[in-house]
Design a protein around this motif. Sequence first.
Motif: not given
Length: 275
Positions: A26-27, A68-70, A75-81
């Motif tokens: 993330l960093f 890294i961007e992918g 992770m963002l999609v995984g968190v929301i889902g």
Amino acid sequence: MEAATNLKQKLIISVAFSSGMIVCILFLSMLLDGTNLLTDATQKSQPPSLHHIFGTDWLGRDMFIRTIEGLSFSMLVGVIGSLVGVVLAIGLGVSAAMFGKKVDSFISWLIDLFIGMPHLIFMILISFAVGKGALGVIVAVGLTHWPTLARVIRNEVDAIKSADYIKISKNIGKTSFYILHKHILPVIFPQIMIGFLLLFPHAIIHEASMTFLGFGLSAQVPSIGLILSEAVKHISLGDWWLAVFPGVLLILLVKSFDNIGESLKLIWMPPTTKL
């Protein structure tokens, strides 16, 4: 006692290591300069080097930054889902345990129905119905990853609701919402948290699988699934690094979340020892 302490220390170290990798990704996604994602014909299909540690693709884009961007977007999609799935699991699991046999029977049938369906095919159909893209993937992940956690929550709440302190709260006139908020949810919070963390790797893998097959995110959105899908077309040309590095990091990321969930499960809910 000493063995249990050593095990707990190992689990904490394991959680710290896995969490460190996730934070590092993330960093880096916030720190790295996106200019290296621009196409550069003079740098296309370069193998790994000190200048491009993951090499470059057929358009001259830096594969380390793309990876890294992918991963960060996945992770963002995984968190929301996963959050959508957890909310559904809590609502349906609690309803099944607290609102009578008819509601329990219907929700149990619904859980069995969703568990019995092939995950990936069902997700593709949901994604198409919603309109594909990031929204389609998030909705598909959320609507297919709740049943197992819902069943766990239903069983936990069903066991808790017969406790003496719950009966006392009912007798003194406390509402069902008060009992749920003050007495039940705090008790099942560890199960909810562990369930969320264990849903996360499944969400990331399924998002990557859908995108790899062409039914997930669009080509304009950074995603590991898209990177691997594009890499397949170029592996035969000898560009092995296009698939190896993103694939290995995806496996490590998924394993990190799975490791955190399993470790916290052992810390918060250690197995009982039979004498």
